[in-house]
Design a protein around this motif. Structure first.
Motif: not given
Length: 286
Positions: A57, A165, A220
């Motif tokens: 990530t 995420i 996000v």
């Protein structure tokens, strides 16, 4: 570029409209609540993923601010490279590409296409299956099954950052409520203060709910969507190579094999038949 533009546009609309309505922007700055919201959600993500997914990530995040590597020009080079390799096989036999397969970085064919040769995963995928075609006794059906297994593994691995995420974004509104509740608890211990002071404390507590939702859906969440899109783009490259190689393995001429691969592309990256034919011929003559 579009990420930054989207963020700026969103902030101008939300904060601008709030200020226009008479709100005070300074009230929204609550660093302690941001720490609670982000710290809680990030801690949960680390606990739930950790290790390899977390490293993947972190590695994938910078790619969000870059354009796609798999453009129409990239695919044109890919088809030209595959066309040359398959044409060589058709004229001189499978053993003629043994050196190209074993040492692609020294291959005169791969070296003509730096955009392809610098992509380690693409080169490895091509050479691995050409190697099976050269030295193996597998038929087209067996190779297709093997490709499907590898593509499924690749797709799962490529989607890990997007999933992480997205989970982070899902947790932010909940921790926003946590921050708001903790603010209310603090307010309840300050009931001796005058109404004007209590109003400020209650307003600060409610900012937690606002920040959790805003950070999740405004900042996000879109990053998770972008990472998912990039994972699908990388998977499409291998799907295109798969279709092209299988078409050749089933006996189709190189010109037809790359046409099979062209059909596997989205319309935004797909060249026309005439465009690809002319490019492939000109690239081969270089």
């Amino acid at each position: 570029m579009f990420v930054i533009v989207g963020y700026v546009f969103m902030c101008v609309c939300i904060l601008g409209a709030y200020a226009w309505h008479g709100g005070h922007l300074g009230v929204l700055w609550q660093p302690s609540e941001i720490v609670i919201i982000f710290g809680g959600a990030l801690g949960g993500m680390i606990a739930g993923y950790g290790g390899k997914p977390l490293k993947a990530t972190i590695k994938a995040l910078p790619s969000i601010f870059k354009g796609s590597a798999y453009t129409k020009a990239f695919y044109m080079d890919l088809f030209a490279c595959l066309f040359e390799l398959l044409s060589k096989v058709r004229k001189e036999g499978l053993m003629s590409i043994e050196n190209d397969v074993e040492d692609p970085h020294s291959s005169p064919i791969f070296s003509k296409y730096p955009g392809i040769s610098k992509d380690h995963h693409v080169v490895e995928f091509i050479t691995d299956y050409l190697r099976l075609m050269v030295g193996g006794n597998l038929n087209a059906f067996e190779i297709e099954n093997l490709m499907d297994v590898e593509l499924e593994t690749h797709h799962h691995e490529a989607e890990l950052p997007a999933t992480a995420i997205t989970k982070l974004a899902d947790g932010l509104p909940a921790f926003g409520i946590v921050a708001a509740v903790m603010g209310v608890v603090h307010t309840m211990g300050s009931l001796h203060l005058p109404p004007s002071e209590l109003g400020k404390l209650i307003g600060a507590a409610l900012v937690g709910t606002f920040m959790g939702i805003w950070l999740a859906y405004g900042f996000v969440g879109p990053l998770g969507t972008l990472l998912e899109t990039k994972a699908k783009e990388s998977s499409q490259v291998f799907q295109t190579i798969k279709v092209t190689l299988l078409a050749s393995l089933n006996g189709y001429a190189p010109q037809i094999a790359v046409e099979f691969g062209r059909k596997a592309l989205d319309s935004s990256e797909r060249p026309s038949f005439q465009e690809l034919e002319e490019f492939v011929k000109s690239a081969k003559n270089k």
